[in-house]
Design a protein around this motif. Structure first.
Motif, PDB file in Angstrom:
ATOM      1  N   UNK A 115       9.552   4.929   3.626  1.00 55.77           N
ATOM      2  CA  UNK A 115       8.256   4.786   3.610  1.00 55.77           C
ATOM      3  C   UNK A 115       7.890   4.181   2.209  1.00 55.77           C
ATOM      4  N   UNK A 116       8.423   4.700   1.172  1.00 55.71           N
ATOM      5  CA  UNK A 116       8.347   4.361  -0.320  1.00 55.71           C
ATOM      6  C   UNK A 116       8.883   3.067  -0.455  1.00 55.71           C
ATOM      7  N   UNK A 117      10.048   2.453   0.273  1.00 55.06           N
ATOM      8  CA  UNK A 117      10.204   1.179   0.325  1.00 55.06           C
ATOM      9  C   UNK A 117       9.189   0.191   0.983  1.00 55.06           C
ATOM     10  N   UNK A 118       8.424   0.651   1.927  1.00 54.84           N
ATOM     11  CA  UNK A 118       7.451  -0.274   2.622  1.00 54.84           C
ATOM     12  C   UNK A 118       6.161  -0.264   1.465  1.00 54.84           C
ATOM     13  N   UNK A 119       5.940   1.032   0.609  1.00 50.19           N
ATOM     14  CA  UNK A 119       4.870   0.746  -0.449  1.00 50.19           C
ATOM     15  C   UNK A 119       5.186  -0.132  -1.407  1.00 50.19           C
ATOM     16  N   UNK A 120       6.261  -0.694  -1.782  1.00 47.43           N
ATOM     17  CA  UNK A 120       6.789  -1.775  -2.520  1.00 47.43           C
ATOM     18  C   UNK A 120       6.377  -3.011  -2.057  1.00 47.43           C
ATOM     19  N   UNK A 121       5.978  -3.183  -0.691  1.00 46.89           N
ATOM     20  CA  UNK A 121       5.151  -4.163  -0.408  1.00 46.89           C
ATOM     21  C   UNK A 121       3.762  -4.342  -0.500  1.00 46.89           C
ATOM     22  N   UNK A 122       3.468  -5.371  -1.362  1.00 50.46           N
ATOM     23  CA  UNK A 122       2.044  -5.412  -1.734  1.00 50.46           C
ATOM     24  C   UNK A 122       0.790  -5.105  -0.670  1.00 50.46           C
ATOM     25  N   UNK A 123       1.153  -6.066   0.522  1.00 51.94           N
ATOM     26  CA  UNK A 123       0.310  -6.227   1.632  1.00 51.94           C
ATOM     27  C   UNK A 123       0.280  -4.707   2.380  1.00 51.94           C
ATOM     28  N   UNK A 124       1.177  -4.137   2.589  1.00 52.06           N
ATOM     29  CA  UNK A 124       1.326  -2.945   3.312  1.00 52.06           C
ATOM     30  C   UNK A 124       0.651  -1.655   2.144  1.00 52.06           C
ATOM     31  N   UNK A 125       1.055  -1.919   1.176  1.00 51.48           N
ATOM     32  CA  UNK A 125       0.529  -0.703   0.166  1.00 51.48           C
ATOM     33  C   UNK A 125      -1.035  -0.856   0.107  1.00 51.48           C
ATOM     34  N   UNK A 126      -1.571  -2.183  -0.176  1.00 48.30           N
ATOM     35  CA  UNK A 126      -2.993  -2.248  -0.107  1.00 48.30           C
ATOM     36  C   UNK A 126      -3.798  -1.843   1.089  1.00 48.30           C
ATOM     37  N   UNK A 127      -3.092  -2.089   2.252  1.00 50.02           N
ATOM     38  CA  UNK A 127      -3.623  -1.490   3.571  1.00 50.02           C
ATOM     39  C   UNK A 127      -3.622  -0.039   3.712  1.00 50.02           C
ATOM     40  N   UNK A 128      -2.476   0.549   2.916  1.00 44.30           N
ATOM     41  CA  UNK A 128      -2.355   2.049   3.260  1.00 44.30           C
ATOM     42  C   UNK A 128      -3.612   2.731   2.185  1.00 44.30           C
ATOM     43  N   UNK A 129      -3.537   1.927   1.065  1.00 39.72           N
ATOM     44  CA  UNK A 129      -4.603   2.653  -0.024  1.00 39.72           C
ATOM     45  C   UNK A 129      -5.869   2.480   0.589  1.00 39.72           C
ATOM     46  N   UNK A 130      -6.353   1.460   1.324  1.00 41.88           N
ATOM     47  CA  UNK A 130      -7.578   1.268   2.044  1.00 41.88           C
ATOM     48  C   UNK A 130      -7.741   2.200   3.155  1.00 41.88           C
ATOM     49  N   UNK A 131      -6.808   2.389   3.954  1.00 43.60           N
ATOM     50  CA  UNK A 131      -6.939   3.574   4.713  1.00 43.60           C
ATOM     51  C   UNK A 131      -7.363   4.970   4.122  1.00 43.60           C
ATOM     52  N   UNK A 132      -6.382   5.280   3.051  1.00 41.72           N
ATOM     53  CA  UNK A 132      -6.749   6.527   2.296  1.00 41.72           C
ATOM     54  C   UNK A 132      -8.190   6.705   1.948  1.00 41.72           C
TER      55      UNK A 132
END
Length: 224
Positions: A115-132
């Motif tokens: 999961x933390x490896x995915x957060x290193x990807x800017x696109x996924x991280x932005x999507x996850x933060x938007x979801x939060x």
């Protein structure tokens, strides 16, 4: 064997990932691994070092915690589509409860490191933060409603927003889940339904709710 598409669908039901785009859910599904449990088999034990969170695909999982006397206290029973042990992602590195299968169950395992490896990807991280952020806005709105509206108003608001303003509903959820959704307990909901029936505003039998004709035209949430 579960397909990545099936895993992505069930991930979309979990609160933590509900707001993710389909692309981000697929990215998440790629690093997830299905796990089977037999009846009464433990997934993990309280205090065990944590390395993954789980979403229940099918079956039933019970979360228990030991009290001061060493007895197991049931914290909650996990239903399909629900996530559990998510606290270990950001808050702690050991499991705060034990998890045991009440019957044969299939789970989706998401490793902490993956999961933390995915957060290193800017696109996924932005999507996850938007979801939060979307989840935070939902919780803020829920707190506002609990503080401003009475239970009766919350009942009708929930019906209108989730299923539309109609004269008859066939609910897809139980009364217990309905009560939780409007921030009350089943006993309070039952008393309210009885009162509304006596007032002629609505009836509730089984999964069917019937609303008095013309009710919605006059309905105005108190507090507005």
């Amino acid at each position: 064997m579960l397909s990545q598409k099936a895993i992505a669908v069930i991930l979309g039901q979990a609160e933590l990932f509900r707001g993710l785009s389909e692309t981000d859910r697929i990215s998440l599904a790629i690093v997830c691994v299905p796990r089977e449990l037999s009846r009464r088999e433990y997934l993990f034990h309280e205090g065990q070092k944590a390395d993954a969170v789980y979403v229940l695909f099918s079956g039933s999982i019970q979360l228990v915690k030991s009290d001061a006397g060493g007895r197991d206290v049931v914290i909650r029973t996990v239903k399909p589509g629900e996530i559990f042990a998510e606290a270990i992602l950001f808050e702690r590195d050991n499991y705060p409860v034990s998890a045991v299968a009440l019957k044969k169950s299939t789970l989706i395992r998401l490793g902490r490191s993956e999961f933390f490896d995915l957060l290193d990807n800017r696109g996924f991280r932005n999507g996850f933060l938007a979801s939060l952020m979307g989840r935070l806005r939902y919780l803020t709105d829920r707190i506002f409603r609990l503080s401003v509206y009475d239970v009766e108003t919350r009942l009708f608001l929930f019906l209108a927003e989730q299923y539309g303003k109609k004269e008859e509903y066939v609910l897809p959820i139980s009364k217990k889940d309905f009560a939780a959704a409007i921030g009350t307990i089943p006993e309070t909901l039952s008393r309210l339904v009885l009162k509304l029936k006596k007032q002629g505003k609505m009836t509730w039998k089984g999964p069917i709710i019937k609303i008095k004709k013309g009710f919605w035209e006059k309905f105005t949430p108190s507090g507005e």
